[in-house]
Design a protein around this motif. Structure first.
Motif, short mmCIF file in Angstrom:
data_model
loop_
_atom_site.label_atom_id
_atom_site.label_comp_id
_atom_site.label_asym_id
_atom_site.label_seq_id
_atom_site.Cartn_x
_atom_site.Cartn_y
_atom_site.Cartn_z
N ALA A 34 0.82 -1.21 0.00
CA ALA A 34 0.00 0.00 0.00
C ALA A 34 0.85 1.26 0.00
N ASP A 35 1.91 1.26 0.81
CA ASP A 35 2.69 2.49 1.00
C ASP A 35 3.77 2.70 -0.06
N TRP A 36 4.24 1.64 -0.69
CA TRP A 36 5.41 1.78 -1.57
C TRP A 36 5.15 1.46 -3.03
N SER A 37 3.95 0.99 -3.38
CA SER A 37 3.69 0.61 -4.77
C SER A 37 3.83 1.81 -5.70
N GLY A 38 3.27 2.96 -5.30
CA GLY A 38 3.32 4.15 -6.17
C GLY A 38 4.74 4.63 -6.40
N LEU A 39 5.54 4.67 -5.34
CA LEU A 39 6.92 5.13 -5.48
C LEU A 39 7.75 4.17 -6.33
N LEU A 40 7.50 2.87 -6.19
CA LEU A 40 8.23 1.91 -7.01
C LEU A 40 7.93 2.15 -8.49
N HIS A 52 6.81 4.88 -9.92
CA HIS A 52 7.23 6.21 -10.38
C HIS A 52 8.75 6.36 -10.41
N ASP A 53 9.41 6.02 -9.30
CA ASP A 53 10.85 6.28 -9.17
C ASP A 53 11.71 5.24 -9.87
N GLU A 54 11.32 3.96 -9.77
CA GLU A 54 12.15 2.89 -10.32
C GLU A 54 11.82 2.58 -11.77
N LEU A 55 10.53 2.67 -12.14
CA LEU A 55 10.11 2.26 -13.48
C LEU A 55 9.76 3.45 -14.37
N GLY A 56 9.83 4.65 -13.83
CA GLY A 56 9.62 5.84 -14.66
C GLY A 56 8.19 6.08 -15.08
N ALA A 57 7.22 5.55 -14.34
CA ALA A 57 5.82 5.77 -14.68
C ALA A 57 5.41 7.21 -14.35
N THR A 58 4.44 7.72 -15.08
CA THR A 58 3.89 9.03 -14.75
C THR A 58 3.15 8.93 -13.42
N SER A 81 18.13 -0.30 -2.59
CA SER A 81 17.29 0.29 -3.64
C SER A 81 15.84 -0.03 -3.33
N LEU A 82 14.94 0.68 -3.99
CA LEU A 82 13.52 0.47 -3.75
C LEU A 82 13.08 -0.92 -4.19
N ARG A 83 13.68 -1.43 -5.26
CA ARG A 83 13.35 -2.79 -5.71
C ARG A 83 13.69 -3.81 -4.62
N VAL A 84 14.86 -3.66 -4.04
CA VAL A 84 15.28 -4.58 -2.98
C VAL A 84 14.37 -4.43 -1.76
N GLY A 85 14.04 -3.17 -1.42
CA GLY A 85 13.16 -2.94 -0.28
C GLY A 85 11.80 -3.59 -0.46
N VAL A 86 11.18 -3.38 -1.61
CA VAL A 86 9.89 -4.00 -1.88
C VAL A 86 10.04 -5.52 -2.00
N GLY A 87 11.21 -5.96 -2.40
CA GLY A 87 11.46 -7.39 -2.53
C GLY A 87 11.34 -8.15 -1.22
N VAL A 88 11.37 -7.44 -0.09
CA VAL A 88 11.19 -8.12 1.20
C VAL A 88 9.82 -8.78 1.28
N VAL A 89 8.86 -8.27 0.50
CA VAL A 89 7.52 -8.86 0.49
C VAL A 89 7.57 -10.29 -0.02
N VAL A 90 8.49 -10.58 -0.95
CA VAL A 90 8.64 -11.95 -1.45
C VAL A 90 9.03 -12.88 -0.30
N VAL A 91 9.95 -12.42 0.52
CA VAL A 91 10.38 -13.22 1.68
C VAL A 91 9.22 -13.40 2.66
N LEU A 92 8.47 -12.34 2.91
CA LEU A 92 7.33 -12.43 3.81
C LEU A 92 6.30 -13.43 3.29
#
Length: 409
Positions: A220-226, A228-234, A352-363
């Motif tokens: 919920a908190d990091w999907s938008g930033l991932l 926008h910042d990592e994939l260059g979405a508007t 990086s944000l990819r690695v940070g969000v990647g913790v969800v895979v471990v969870l």
């Protein structure tokens, strides 16, 4: 009577989701009202969450004694009243106090409505909790759309939240008539601290809820930033990530009870964990925003059943104190909801944000592994007296929705 109670509890979840959806959607307007920065808004959200957890833990005993129906009849209207305080707070300091009160009343409502959902589920003698939580998704999405509409119309934070609060008050009072009384608790076998202690199974279920809430909060908190910042979405495309996730959650929860009845609780949890890991792997490795959004959709479709299932298990793990058990699991879950985004933020800052969000895979893999050890005592194992007027004959075609069926384990 059962259908009325089930509908009333569904609408209670929807009302709670509506309050949250409006609150989240108009957060930028809240920041503009008080001229606060991101850190100060983070404190507001933290105070809200801590208030909810504190109330859940402090009133666990009250839930056990008074029952979910009594608590919910009081807590739901009080939540609407505390929402008025949030809307009318004149300064940032007063806002923090109002938000703390809102968090406390909302936390009590949350555990009471989940406990009432457990009561309804036990009366049905089959899984219906996922459908209850679908009401939350409906409410949250509706609240978000209402927030967007009021923003487009030029209404500020105060007007939007105040209107929502005033509408929620009569709705909360009306819903109070639909709830079922909690089943009579057997006499306690112990005294003092031992009598108040929850069975170990409740805490094991709480760990699963903690991980599941941590997963949902991180997305919920990091999907938008991932996006926008990592994939260059508007900004517009980035904003679509979480709504797609919520839409998938809604769709999954609408069929979650049927899936649980068909494949069993353990297989459902294992499949949800593995499916979430796959979906979030797609998100983390996505080369373009469209692929990541598809990954969020897949994730929402499978992770959505974990929280309702843990609440369902909690209600039956301590049949003499279902409300207190749900309160304990709910408080542990909210802890994960608060901690998840913090952990992702820390890892993102360090790597990086990819690695940070990647913790969800471990969870998610932890959910799949933990399902192997989860106590799967279900509503089928609890003796719930049938209503006196219930006919002994088989139900007529089309009446199967209320037919008692065991929950497969």
């Amino acid at each position: 009577m059962l259908f009325r109670a089930r509908s009333g509890t569904f609408l209670t979840f929807a009302l709670a989701g509506l309050l949250t959806g409006v609150w989240v959607a108009r957060m930028p307007a809240l920041a503009g009202k008080f001229g606060t920065n991101e850190g100060e808004i983070g404190i507001v959200v933290l105070v809200w969450g801590l208030g909810a957890i504190a109330a859940m833990q402090a009133l666990r005993g009250v839930m056990a004694r008074a029952g979910s129906r009594t608590v919910l009849r009081v807590a739901l209207p009080l939540t609407g009243l505390s929402y008025v305080g949030v809307a009318l707070a004149p300064t940032y300091g007063v806002l923090l106090g109002a938000v703390a009160l809102f968090g406390m009343t909302f936390g009590i409502t949350d555990i009471a409505m989940n406990a009432q959902g457990s009561v309804v589920e036990q009366a049905y003698r089959r899984s219906v909790m996922s459908g209850m939580h679908a009401g939350w998704c409906v409410g949250a999405m509706s609240g978000g759309l209402f927030g967007v509409a009021t923003a487009a119309a030029g209404f500020g934070f105060t007007e939007t939240v105040l209107v929502t609060a005033l509408l929620s008050l009569p709705a909360g009072l009306a819903l109070g008539r639909t709830y079922l009384p909690d089943p009579a608790a057997p006499a306690a076998s112990g005294t003092g601290r031992r009598a108040r202690r929850m069975p170990a199974a409740v805490y094991l279920i709480g760990v699963l809820a903690f991980i599941a809430f941590m997963t949902e909060g991180s997305i919920a908190d990091w999907s938008g930033l991932l996006l926008h910042d990592e994939l260059g979405a508007t900004e517009a495309v980035a904003a679509a990530g979480y709504p797609m996730f919520e839409l998938a959650m809604l769709l999954g929860r609408l069929v979650g009870d049927r899936v649980r009845m068909r494949v069993g609780t353990r297989r459902l949890l294992v499949g949800a964990g593995l499916g979430t890991a796959v979906g979030m792997t797609v998100v983390v490795l996505a080369p373009v925003p469209a692929v990541a959004i598809a990954g969020f959709f897949v994730t929402g479709l499978v992770v959505c059943t974990v929280v309702p299932t843990t609440i369902s298990l909690a209600g039956s793990a301590a049949p003499d104190r279902p409300g207190a058990a749900v309160a304990q699991v709910g408080a542990m879950g909210y802890g994960g909801l608060l901690l998840g985004p913090v952990v992702v933020g820390f890892l993102s800052e360090a790597t990086s944000l990819r690695v940070g969000v990647g913790v969800v895979v471990v969870l998610a893999l932890l959910i799949a592994a933990g399902a192997r050890y989860a106590p799967l005592r279900t509503t089928a194992d609890i003796s719930v007296p049938a209503p006196a007027e219930a006919p002994a004959a088989a139900p007529a075609p089309g009446a199967g929705d209320s037919r008692p069926e065991p929950v497969a384990a």
